[in-house]
Write a protein that holds these residues in place. Structure first.
Motif, PDB file in Angstrom:
ATOM      1  N   HIS A 158       0.853  -1.184   0.000  1.00 50.33           N
ATOM      2  CA  HIS A 158       0.000   0.000   0.000  1.00 50.33           C
ATOM      3  C   HIS A 158       0.895   1.243   0.000  1.00 50.33           C
ATOM      4  O   HIS A 158       1.011   1.968   0.972  1.00 50.33           O
ATOM      5  N   HIS A 195      -0.199  -2.250  11.520  1.00 50.23           N
ATOM      6  CA  HIS A 195      -1.614  -2.107  11.833  1.00 50.23           C
ATOM      7  C   HIS A 195      -2.399  -3.384  11.587  1.00 50.23           C
ATOM      8  O   HIS A 195      -3.632  -3.374  11.617  1.00 50.23           O
ATOM      9  N   SER A 242       4.177   5.486   5.216  1.00 50.00           N
ATOM     10  CA  SER A 242       2.999   4.788   4.711  1.00 50.00           C
ATOM     11  C   SER A 242       2.049   4.504   5.865  1.00 50.00           C
ATOM     12  O   SER A 242       2.382   3.787   6.801  1.00 50.00           O
ATOM     13  N   ARG A 243       0.850   5.074   5.795  1.00 49.57           N
ATOM     14  CA  ARG A 243      -0.143   4.913   6.847  1.00 49.57           C
ATOM     15  C   ARG A 243      -1.409   4.300   6.249  1.00 49.57           C
ATOM     16  O   ARG A 243      -1.561   4.211   5.036  1.00 49.57           O
ATOM     17  N   VAL A 244      -2.312   3.924   7.109  1.00 46.08           N
ATOM     18  CA  VAL A 244      -3.558   3.325   6.636  1.00 46.08           C
ATOM     19  C   VAL A 244      -4.296   4.276   5.702  1.00 46.08           C
ATOM     20  O   VAL A 244      -4.852   3.879   4.683  1.00 46.08           O
ATOM     21  N   ASP A 245      -4.297   5.566   6.034  1.00 46.35           N
ATOM     22  CA  ASP A 245      -5.059   6.540   5.262  1.00 46.35           C
ATOM     23  C   ASP A 245      -4.203   7.342   4.283  1.00 46.35           C
ATOM     24  O   ASP A 245      -4.689   8.278   3.650  1.00 46.35           O
ATOM     25  N   SER A 246      -2.917   6.992   4.150  1.00 43.81           N
ATOM     26  CA  SER A 246      -2.022   7.773   3.297  1.00 43.81           C
ATOM     27  C   SER A 246      -0.889   6.896   2.791  1.00 43.81           C
ATOM     28  O   SER A 246       0.015   6.556   3.558  1.00 43.81           O
TER      29      SER A 246
END
Length: 292
Positions: free
Chosen positions: A34, A132, A251-255
Motif C-alpha cells: 500500500h 496495523h 505509509s499509513r492506513v489513510d495515506s
C-alpha cells in the motif's frame, strides 16, 4: 523491550569478531504494498548498507539477502556500496527459500552469522503482518526459515534487529511484552527468535550500533570497520534506495507511502547526525585508550 534485550548488542558484536573466517548474511527488505509505488520501506536498507560496507572493508565476507518484491531497492543500495558484496534474491515461494538455505549451508564458504534488519516475521497465526495488522503473506518470502524451522537447525548464529515487535528476532521476547507495549501487539507479535536480539528506536540505528560496537571492541579492525561510516556515505545509500530503488516512507492506513529522503518519518539529516554522534563516541574511546 530494550531492557529485556540489554547486553545482546555487545554479545552479537563479540560473536562476529571472535569467529575466524566469518561470513555474515544480512536479510532485509520490508515491502509496503500500500504505497506509491509499491516498494520496500527505507528503514533497514541503510543499516544493511553500513554493516555490509564496514564488514567487507574489514575483510569479512558479506552476502545480502532479500526477496523479489524488495529486490529493486535492495539492489540499488548494494550497487551503491564502496565495494561489491554478494546479493541473493529469492522468490516468494517457500521452495526458493529452502534452495537458498541449502546453498548457504553447503557453498564454498558457508555462513557463520545471519542478521535480519527490519525484516518481518510471522505472527502467531503463521502470517506476517504490518504494524496495523495487514496480512503480508502474499508479497513476502518466508525468509524467517533461514532463522528457524521445526525440521531444521541453523548452522549459523542469528541476530535480529527491529523496532516494532513484528520483525525477525522479536520472537525472542515474551509475547506479553509486545502485546503490552506495541499497538496491535496481539496480532503482529513476531514468533521468530534470534540468538541475539537488538532493539532500536529505528532499525537502521541498530545496524549503526552493531558496527560501532564492533569498532569499539576491535582497535585492529576499527579503521576498516568505520572507513565508510559517515554522513556522505549515508546520504549516498539513502539516495540510491529512494531515487533508484523507489523505497518509500510514511505509509499509513489513510495515506500511501512515497519515495522520500526520510526513515520512519524522521528526515535524513537527523539520522546522519545520530550516526556522527556514534562515530564521535568511538573516537572518544580511541582517545581514552591512547591516554591510558
Amino acid at each position: 523491550m530494550t531492557q529485556w534485550a540489554k547486553g545482546n548488542l555487545g554479545r552479537a558484536a563479540e560473536s562476529i569478531l571472535n569467529t575466524p573466517n566469518a561470513h555474515v548474511g544480512i536479510v532485509t527488505g520490508f515491502y509496503i504494498k500500500h504505497a506509491t509505488p509499491p516498494s520496500p520501506e527505507t528503514d533497514g536498507l541503510g543499516g544493511m548498507a553500513h554493516l555490509a560496507a564496514g564488514l567487507s572493508s574489514a575483510g569479512v565476507a558479506v552476502t545480502v539477502i532479500t526477496d523479489a518484491p524488495c529486490a529493486k531497492a535492495v539492489w540499488a543500495v548494494v550497487d551503491a556500496l564502496p565495494a561489491p558484496v554478494n546479493l541473493e534474491v529469492v522468490s516468494t515461494a517457500e521452495s526458493s527459500v529452502r534452495r537458498l538455505r541449502r546453498f548457504l549451508e553447503e557453498g564454498d564458504r558457508p555462513l557463520t552469522h545471519l542478521i535480519a534488519i527490519e525484516r518481518v516475521s510471522p505472527a502467531s497465526d503463521g502470517k506476517p503482518h504490518r504494524e496495523h495488522g495487514w496480512d503480508m503473506s502474499r508479497e513476502t518470502a518466508p525468509l524467517h526459515l533461514l532463522f528457524e524451522d521445526p525440521t531444521w537447525k541453523p548452522r549459523w548464529l542469528t541476530i535480529g534487529i527491529g523496532d516494532g515487535g513484528n520483525e525477525i528476532g522479536m520472537g525472542s521476547l515474551p509475547k506479553d511484552i509486545v502485546e503490552r507495549e506495541i499497538p496491535n501487539g496481539s496480532v503482529i507479535a513476531a514468533t521468530t527468535p534470534a540468538d541475539y536480539l537488538i532493539v532500536a528506536g529505528v532499525s537502521n540505528w541498530g545496524g549503526y550500533g552493531l558496527l560501532a560496537t564492533m569498532a569499539c571492541m576491535s582497535p585492529k579492525l576499527r579503521p576498516d570497520l568505520l572507513r565508510h561510516f559517515n554522513r556522505v556515505m549515508d546520504h549516498r545509500f539513502l539516495s540510491a534506495a529512494v531515487e533508484t530503488g523507489q523505497a518509500v516512507d510514511d505509509s499509513r492506513v489513510d495515506s500511501p507511502g512515497r519515495p522520500q529522503m526520510s526513515v520512519d518519518r524522521i528526515p535524513w539529516d537527523q539520522h546522519a547526525s545520530l550516526l556522527e554522534e556514534m562515530a564521535d563516541v568511538v573516537a572518544s574511546r580511541v582517545k581514552d585508550e591512547a591516554g591510558a
